[in-house]
Scaffold this active site. Structure first.
Site, PDB file in Angstrom:
ATOM      1  CE  LYS A 256      21.125  81.309  29.762  1.00 50.80           C
ATOM      2  NZ  LYS A 256      19.745  81.627  30.176  1.00 50.80           N
ATOM      3  NE  ARG A 329      10.621  76.082  29.619  1.00 51.03           N
ATOM      4  CZ  ARG A 329      10.077  77.263  29.938  1.00 51.03           C
ATOM      5  NH1 ARG A 329       8.863  77.571  29.503  1.00 51.03           N
ATOM      6  NH2 ARG A 329      10.724  78.114  30.692  1.00 51.03           N
TER       7      ARG A 329
END
Length: 475
Positions: A256, A329
Site C-alpha cells: 500500500k 477475498r
C-alpha cells in the site's frame, strides 16, 4: 455501570435525565415542583440540552431534546453523548425519567447509548486521574412500560457486545494478532456458551485451506482459522457467518502506498462476527449459527505470495493472483467454501472491509450489499434501517463475472481496472459459494471504522453486530 428499574422518583437525589420530543404546540410547558422552563429556553429540539440545578430538592435536571420523530439511532446517539461528553455529571446515582410514548425500543436504544458512551480510546494512555470507574455509577430507569426490565437487559447486552467489537478493532495490530482473536473466541465461547475450534497452520494445511494459507505465509504470526457453533433447541433455521480477519494489511508485495496506518481495521468483518456470536449466545436466540473467521496477517518477507502466483483453494478451484492487496477475498473464498460444504447452512452472510470501491460509492454512511436473494436483501435493508445501520444493494449481474476470467487458472483475484471494484469482488466470492441460493455479501469498508463526534481519530463502529441480531430475530 448498574442499570435497574424503579417505580417512583420520590426522595431521589442526584442527576435526573429527562428526554423530550419536540412538539408543535405553541406553548410547551416543562414544569417541575419549584420551577418552570419556557419554550424559548428549551423546546425538545434535536441535539439540544438544558440543565437546571434545583438546590431545594438536591437534584440536577438534564433535559435532552430528541426532535419531533427520533429514530433508534438518534436516541442512541443522544444518550451516548451524555456519558461520553458529560461524565462529570454522572456520580453515584442517576435517574432516567421517561415520558409517555417512550417504550421498549426507546429504552433499549437509550441504555445502549449510555453504556457505549463509557468507551474510551485511551487503552494505553497514562493519566494522573485515570479513567472514570463506571462500576460505581447506578442508573435507575423510571418508565411505565411493562417490558422495561427486558429492554434494559437487552440494551446492555447489545452495548457490551459492541464494546467488545470496538476493542478488537481499535487495539493495535501487535496486540490483536490472529492468535489473539482465536483466544478471544475460545474465551467467549466458554463464557457465553458456544463451541469453538481453531485450525492453526498445520491443521489448515491438512484441510487444504490453500488460499487462506497463501495470504498468511509472509508473516511470522501463525494464521488461525476459527470455527464457532451456537445451537438452540428451539432453532428452525441454520445461519452461516463468515468474517474477514486480516489483522493487518500491508498490501503484501503490492504494498500500500497510502492509508496503511489504518489497516489494523482490516479485521472489522471478523470483529463483527465475533461480537455477534457473543450477543447471539448472550441473548439465547432461537437459531443455529455456524461462523467461520479466517485470521491472517498480510505481511512482507521472502516467503510472501507473489503477483502472478497461481494458488489453490479449499474448493479445489485455482486462483491467479493479480494483486496481493486483494487478499481479503482469498481468505473469504476458503471460509465460504469450508462453511457451505461442511455445514450446509440455510442462509450465509459474510462481512468484510473489502474494497475502497464501496467507500467511493457510498462513503461512510452505508455498507454495500450484494445478493441475488430478494427476500434476504429486503430483510437486511429493513433491519438496518430500523437501527441506523444502513446498507444498499449493488448489482450482481453475470456480465461482471467475465471481468474475473483468467487465462491460466479458474479465476483471478482482481480484474486490474479502476471500475466496479466492489461488484467484481462480490462476483469473485460468489464463485466459491456453490451457487448458494441464500447468500449475502456485505462490504463494510466504509462503515466499520471511521470518524465521529466521540473521538479525535478514526475508530471502530461495531457496524453489523446489532444488524445481525435484528435479522435473526426477524427470520
Amino acid at each position: 455501570m448498574k442499570i435497574t428499574t424503579v417505580k417512583s422518583s420520590e426522595n431521589f437525589k442526584g442527576l435526573v435525565i429527562i428526554p423530550f420530543f419536540e412538539k408543535e404546540e405553541s406553548e410547551q410547558a416543562f414544569s417541575f415542583e419549584s420551577f418552570r422552563i419556557s419554550k424559548n429556553l428549551f423546546s425538545g429540539k434535536k441535539d439540544s440540552q438544558f440543565i437546571v440545578e434545583d438546590k431545594d430538592s438536591d437534584q440536577v435536571f438534564l433535559m435532552v431534546g430528541l426532535g419531533k420523530e427520533p429514530n433508534y439511532k438518534t436516541i442512541k446517539t443522544a444518550f451516548r453523548r451524555l456519558t461520553a461528553k458529560q461524565e462529570h455529571l454522572f456520580e453515584k446515582k442517576v435517574l432516567v425519567r421517561l415520558n409517555e410514548g417512550m417504550g421498549s425500543d426507546f429504552i433499549e436504544a437509550a441504555v445502549s447509548g449510555l453504556l457505549l458512551g463509557t468507551y474510551r480510546l485511551g487503552h494505553y494512555k497514562q493519566t494522573e486521574k485515570g479513567p472514570k470507574n463506571w462500576s460505581k455509577v447506578n442508573i435507575s430507569v423510571l418508565s411505565e412500560d411493562k417490558e422495561s426490565k427486558k429492554a434494559i437487559e437487552k440494551g446492555q447486552k447489545i452495548a457490551e457486545a459492541q464494546i467488545e467489537t470496538f476493542n478488537l478493532v481499535d487495539l493495535p495490530p501487535n496486540k490483536v494478532t490472529p492468535k489473539y482473536l482465536a483466544d478471544w473466541a475460545e474465551d467467549a465461547g466458554k463464557k457465553f456458551g458456544f463451541d469453538v475450534k481453531v485450525l492453526d497452520r498445520k491443521k489448515a494445511e491438512k484441510e487444504n485451506l490453500k488460499a487462506f494459507l497463501a495470504v498468511g505465509q509472509g508473516s511470522h504470526r501463525e494464521p488461525q482459522f476459527i470455527i464457532m457453533k451456537y445451537k438452540s433447541k428451539a432453532a428452525k433455521q441454520h445461519i452461516g457467518l463468515v468474517g474477514k480477519g486480516v489483522t493487518f494489511d500491508t498490501g503484501g508485495l503490492n504494498i500500500k502506498t497510502q492509508g496503511m496506518v489504518q489497516m489494523k481495521c482490516d479485521m472489522g468483518g471478523a470483529a463483527t462476527v465475533l461480537g455477534a456470536m457473543q450477543l447471539i449466545a448472550d441473548l439465547k436466540l432461537a437459531v443455529n449459527v455456524t461462523a467461520i473467521v479466517p485470521c491472517v496477517e498480510n505481511a512482507i518477507d521472502s516467503h510472501s505470495f507473489l503477483p502472478s502466483d497461481v494458488i489453490g483453494s479449499y474448493s479445489g478451484k485455482t486462483i491467479e493472483v493479480i494483486d496481493t492487496d486483494a487478499e481479503g477475498r482469498l481468505i473469504l473464498a476458503d471460509g465460504l467454501s469450508y462453511l457451505i460444504q461442511n455445514f450446509k447452512p440455510d442462509t450465509v452472510i459474510d462481512f468484510a472491509t473489502l474494497t475502497g470501491s464501496a467507500v467511493g460509492t457510498f462513503g461512510y454512511e452505508c455498507a454495500a450489499l450484494f445478493s441475488k436473494n430478494e427476500a434476504l436483501l429486503k430483510n437486511l435493508q429493513q433491519c438496518g434501517e430500523s437501527i441506523g445501520e444502513r446498507l444498499w444493494p449493488l448489482p450482481m449481474w453475470d456480465e461482471y463475472k467475465t471481468e474475473m476470467d483468467s487465462e491460466i487458472a479458474d479465476i483471478k483475484n482482481f480484474h486490474g481496472k479502476p471500475i466496479a471494484g466492489a461488484i467484481t469482488a462480490a462476483k469473485f466470492l460468489e464463485y466459491f459459494t456453490d451457487s448458494h441460493t441464500s447468500w449475502a455479501h456485505i462490504d463494510i469498508a466504509g462503515t466499520a471504522f471511521g470518524d465521529s463526534e466521540f473521538a479525535k481519530t478514526k475508530h471502530a463502529t461495531a457496524y453489523g453486530v446489532h444488524l445481525l441480531i435484528k435479522l435473526l430475530e426477524n427470520l
